[in-house]
Enzyme design. Structure first.
Site, PDB file in Angstrom:
ATOM      1  N   HIS A  47       0.842  -1.103   0.055  1.00  0.00           N
ATOM      2  CA  HIS A  47       0.110  -0.020   0.081  1.00  0.00           C
ATOM      3  C   HIS A  47       0.815   1.333   0.203  1.00  0.00           C
ATOM      4  O   HIS A  47       0.837   2.170  -0.987  1.00  0.00           O
ATOM      5  CB  HIS A  47      -0.887   0.005   1.159  1.00  0.00           C
ATOM      6  CG  HIS A  47      -1.844   1.120   1.339  1.00  0.00           C
ATOM      7  ND1 HIS A  47      -3.239   1.095   1.021  1.00  0.00           N
ATOM      8  CD2 HIS A  47      -1.773   2.371   1.802  1.00  0.00           C
ATOM      9  CE1 HIS A  47      -3.577   2.208   1.196  1.00  0.00           C
ATOM     10  NE2 HIS A  47      -2.726   3.045   1.553  1.00  0.00           N
ATOM     11  N   GLU A  48       1.969   1.384   0.821  1.00  0.00           N
ATOM     12  CA  GLU A  48       2.655   2.453   1.156  1.00  0.00           C
ATOM     13  C   GLU A  48       3.449   2.636  -0.457  1.00  0.00           C
ATOM     14  O   GLU A  48       4.005   3.768  -0.579  1.00  0.00           O
ATOM     15  CB  GLU A  48       3.476   2.497   2.320  1.00  0.00           C
ATOM     16  CG  GLU A  48       2.510   2.533   3.527  1.00  0.00           C
ATOM     17  CD  GLU A  48       1.635   3.495   3.671  1.00  0.00           C
ATOM     18  OE1 GLU A  48       1.787   4.679   3.004  1.00  0.00           O
ATOM     19  OE2 GLU A  48       0.624   3.471   4.239  1.00  0.00           O
ATOM     20  N   GLU A  56      -4.637   7.813  -2.844  1.00  0.00           N
ATOM     21  CA  GLU A  56      -5.039   6.662  -2.319  1.00  0.00           C
ATOM     22  C   GLU A  56      -5.476   5.498  -3.494  1.00  0.00           C
ATOM     23  O   GLU A  56      -5.266   4.399  -3.287  1.00  0.00           O
ATOM     24  CB  GLU A  56      -6.515   6.807  -1.601  1.00  0.00           C
ATOM     25  CG  GLU A  56      -6.798   5.773  -0.601  1.00  0.00           C
ATOM     26  CD  GLU A  56      -5.822   5.552   0.279  1.00  0.00           C
ATOM     27  OE1 GLU A  56      -4.802   6.346   0.584  1.00  0.00           O
ATOM     28  OE2 GLU A  56      -6.070   4.334   1.088  1.00  0.00           O
TER      29      GLU A  56
HETATM   30 ZN    ZN Z   1      -3.227   5.053   1.874  1.00  0.00          ZN
END
Ligand code: ZN
Length: 508
Positions: free
Chosen positions: A263-264, A293
């Site tokens: 995710h990061e 995001e």
């Molecule tokens: Zn995020």
């Protein structure tokens, strides 16, 4: 063409602001990763000093003048025109909020954060309520100062998602809710895969190493970044050439660290892909939180939780953790990491039910801001929403209305960006699938270059030069809708779960 002296002067001013912000970000990164606890008091002051100098430089009359002088030039490059437009927007917005209001909000949220922690620990909403009330009053005051067209929430949302309106978010939610709730309840009624083995012991250092290897292979550049440990995972950029990520490792849960790292890394790939010409200016970051995001979720979910991805990586994972995964085949592993189950805590939610958690928060905070819901009635409204959307009830406020930090920071308007990011990710990934021949085969072969290049070309390189909606329409041919995400969910989870056709969910 030669750069006019006025543009040079403006750039010099903006570079100084960017350097101060980068220095503050290094201090924040250090605070979360390496700083001893004894450094906290001085660190808070150091950050306040740097941030206030930077804020003063940005909102100064001198900055406004430099912008005007540069804007008066006859011939400006496209980048310079974008730079002036975006910086002017930042300056206008920042200048509209009086310094004393900024200070009152900072002060109020410092107290609110402490009260929230204590309220959560003691499951006592009453401790947090007066602080929340105060932050709502101040947030309304801020919205009035900034200005809005239809409702005060618009002004707050704009900060995180420029040019997106409350009504647009609400329309997306309405559309999504009608089609998602039947899917979630059908899944809740079907038999669940075994995921107990994901909660056995996975050696922490091997987990970290595996995450690091995969992050590097999807394209995260360790010559221009690094991976550290922190309590809450995040990514941060000091320049296009230095974009860092953090993760946390749970020894008894595989998904926490691995998907957190992915995710990061997705966030960081965005920042590493920004055109270097934009560095040290306000243009050198993601265009909105929603778009940011979308990049993290695209890599975490559409790539990292896909079957082809694990066809490629599972043999390596299995041999790394042979004691735990030795008897588990790739199908069982794939089903386990995609298990969908309505749950109380947002940050632990699966990708299908996650949006319902966000919709609930968006609806409640919108009503709190416009005064249609009182703080006193909030816990009850929360529980009613959980029951309606997810079919479950928190047994106390600590695992209900008190679970998130956002409201204690006065960050109203932030939650919808998670939902927007999820929808954008699906729409972008679908467009990438159409544009890149055999994308899923490539992912099954561990080849991510084409996907990353597509994202670089359509999204990353622009930084803040284009608005999120404009980028999305240019790259996917349509404005944001929940269609691509719902189609993805129906296809993927229709296969993973045996769902009755009454939900409109079929295999295929
Ligand atoms: Zn995020």
């Amino acid at each position: 063409m030669p750069v006019p002296a006025s543009v040079d002067k403006l750039l010099d001013h903006l570079h100084r602001i960017a350097d101060l912000n980068a220095a503050a970000s290094v201090l924040e990164w250090d605070q979360e990763t390496h700083m001893p606890s004894g450094g906290l008091e001085a660190r808070v002051q150091q950050l306040r000093t740097l941030r206030s100098i930077s804020h003063d430089l940005l909102t100064s009359d001198a900055c406004v003048e430099l912008l005007e002088q540069a804007d008066a030039e006859e011939e400006l490059s496209a980048i310079t025109q974008d730079l002036i437009r975006v910086t002017r927007r930042d300056v206008d917005r920042a200048r509209r909020v009086p310094t004393d209001l900024v200070e009152r909000i900072t002060e109020a949220s410092a107290h609110a954060k402490e009260a929230w922690r204590s309220a959560r620990t003691h499951d006592d909403f009453g401790q947090f309520a007066p602080h929340l009330e105060r932050l709502l009053v101040l947030s309304r005051e801020k919205a009035e100062a900034i200005g809005y067209e239809k409702e005060p929430y618009d002004a707050l949302l704009e900060e995180y998602e420029p040019r997106m309106t409350t009504e647009e978010v609400a329309a997306l939610c309405t559309d999504l809710r009608e089609r998602l709730i039947p899917i979630v309840s059908a899944i809740a009624d079907s038999s669940q895969p075994d995921d107990d083995f994901l909660h056995r012991r996975f050696d922490p250092s091997k987990q970290l190493q595996f995450g690091r290897t995969v992050a590097s292979e999807i394209g995260y550049d360790f010559d221009h970044g690094r991976l550290d440990l922190s309590t809450h995972p995040f990514s941060t950029a000091f320049s296009v050439g230095d974009v860092r990520i953090t993760t946390r490792v749970a020894p008894d849960h595989f998904s926490t660290s691995f998907f957190g790292t992915l995710h990061e890394a997705g966030h960081a790939l965005y920042e590493q892909g920004i055109d270097k010409k934009l560095d040290r200016t306000p243009l050198a970051s993601g265009t909105s939180l929603g778009m940011h995001e979308s990049q993290s979720r695209l890599w975490e979910n559409h790539v990292g939780r896909s079957f082809p991805f694990w066809q490629h990586y599972y043999p390596e994972l299995q041999s790394t953790f042979r004691d735990v995964l030795g008897t588990i085949d790739v199908d069982a592993f794939y089903a386990a990491i995609n298990k969908v189950q309505p749950s109380l805590i947002r940050v632990e939610a699966d990708e299908v039910t996650y949006n319902l958690h966000i919709m609930l928060r968006f609806e409640l905070e919108r009503q709190l801001i416009d005064g249609n819901l009182s703080v006193e009635d909030l816990p009850e409204a929360w529980n009613a929403g959980m029951e309606e959307y997810l079919g479950i009830l928190p047994s106390n406020d600590a695992e209900g209305v008190l679970q998130d930090i956002h409201w204690s920071l006065g960050a109203f308007g932030y939650f919808p960006t998670y939902l927007l990011g999820t929808l954008m990710a699906a729409q972008l990934y679908t467009a990438a699938e159409d544009a890149i021949p055999d994308l899923s085969k490539k992912i099954g072969g561990g080849q991510f270059d084409d996907l990353l290049a597509w994202l670089r070309r359509h999204i990353h390189q622009f930084g803040r030069r284009r608005y999120a909606q404009g980028l999305l329409e240019a790259s996917t041919g349509r404005e944001l809708t929940p269609d691509a995400w719902l189609a993805y969910v129906e296809r993927k989870y229709g296969d993973l779960y045996t769902l009755p056709s009454a939900t409109g969910v079929g295999r295929g």
